[in-house]
Design a protein around this motif. Sequence first.
Motif, short mmCIF file in Angstrom:
data_model
loop_
_atom_site.label_atom_id
_atom_site.label_comp_id
_atom_site.label_asym_id
_atom_site.label_seq_id
_atom_site.Cartn_x
_atom_site.Cartn_y
_atom_site.Cartn_z
N UNK A 77 32.06 48.17 54.95
CA UNK A 77 32.54 48.78 54.15
C UNK A 77 31.72 50.06 53.87
N UNK A 78 32.42 51.11 53.74
CA UNK A 78 31.69 52.41 53.09
C UNK A 78 30.64 52.39 52.14
N UNK A 79 29.36 52.92 52.27
CA UNK A 79 28.45 52.66 51.30
C UNK A 79 28.56 52.91 49.90
N UNK A 80 29.77 53.72 49.53
CA UNK A 80 29.95 54.12 48.43
C UNK A 80 30.95 53.20 47.62
N UNK A 81 31.37 52.10 48.17
CA UNK A 81 32.44 51.25 47.70
C UNK A 81 31.53 50.40 46.74
N UNK A 82 32.14 50.20 45.38
CA UNK A 82 31.19 49.56 44.57
C UNK A 82 32.50 48.44 44.01
N UNK A 83 32.14 46.98 43.98
CA UNK A 83 33.11 46.14 43.32
C UNK A 83 32.40 45.17 42.58
N UNK A 84 32.97 44.48 41.60
CA UNK A 84 32.10 43.28 40.94
C UNK A 84 33.31 42.37 40.45
N UNK A 85 33.18 41.16 40.71
CA UNK A 85 34.27 40.08 40.12
C UNK A 85 33.34 39.08 39.41
N UNK A 86 33.88 38.68 38.62
CA UNK A 86 33.03 37.60 37.53
C UNK A 86 34.20 37.07 36.56
N UNK A 87 33.74 36.05 36.03
CA UNK A 87 34.74 35.39 34.90
C UNK A 87 34.64 36.09 33.73
N UNK A 88 35.81 36.12 33.09
CA UNK A 88 35.95 36.95 31.87
C UNK A 88 34.94 36.49 30.86
N UNK A 89 34.64 35.22 30.51
CA UNK A 89 33.66 34.86 29.82
C UNK A 89 32.18 35.46 29.97
N UNK A 90 31.76 35.48 31.25
CA UNK A 90 30.58 36.21 31.86
C UNK A 90 30.64 37.72 31.32
N UNK A 91 31.64 38.06 31.85
CA UNK A 91 31.79 39.65 31.60
C UNK A 91 31.66 39.98 30.06
#
Length: 220
Positions: A77-91
Motif C-alpha cells: 500500500x502507499x506509504x502515506x496510508x494510515x489505519x488503526x483498528x482496535x476494540x472500542x474498550x481499548x480505544x
Amino acid sequence: MFASLKRLIGSAPASRDEGVVLGAWAKSEGFAFKRVKDKTGGGYVVETKEGWRVEWGGSQRSYIAGQELRFRCDTGLPGDVQMVMLSRVLAQLLESEVFSSFTNAMQTQIDNTLPDEMRWLAMHPKVSLSAAAVLAKRFVLLANAETVAQAWLDAEMVRALEEAATTWWTDSLLLVLTVNRGMLTLRMPGQPLEPGQLHMVGQLFSVIARRMREVANAGA
C-alpha cells in the motif's frame, strides 16, 4: 500513566522464555523459527511461506508491558496510508490516556512522542462499520484513506473479523492492528503465549494480510 490499561489486562506476568511455545506453534504450522540477539536481549522470529512474519521481543509500545508479539507484513500500500483498528474498550482507554497526557502537560498540540496509533485516535476520522453490525458494536476503525479501508472490508474479511469478535478477540485482549508506511502490524502482549491463541491470531492475520495486498494490487 496507563493505570486503566493495567486494570483491564492485569499486571504483566513474571518474565519467562516463551520460545518453546512459539517454536512449537511455528513447527506445527510449517513456519521457520529462529532466535535473534540484540542489545536489549533479543527474542524470536517466525517466518511464514506467505511472506508475513512474527516477532517476539521487548515491547515497543508503552501500553504493552513486558514482552510484545508482533505480526508484520509489507502490504504494498502507499506509504502515506494510515489505519488503526482496535476494540472500542481499548480505544476509549487509549483516548483517555492521550487526553490526560495532553491536559497535564498543558500542550497546544498532540504529543509527537506518543505512538502513531494513539495520535491517530485524535487525528483520523472513523470509518463506517454500519454494514457489519458485530464489528460496529465492538470495534473502531480509523483511517486517513477511507477508500482503502472500505475496499479492505470485503465479505470474506468481514466474516473473518466477526468470527474473531465472537470467539477469541475479547474486550480484555489488548490487540492493535495498524497500517503505516505500507506495513501491516498486529501488536499484542507477548506473555503468556498460548498455542490455541497463536493459531487463531495467525489465521486471522493471514486473511488480513492477503486482503491488504489485494487492495494494494488493485490500486484502491
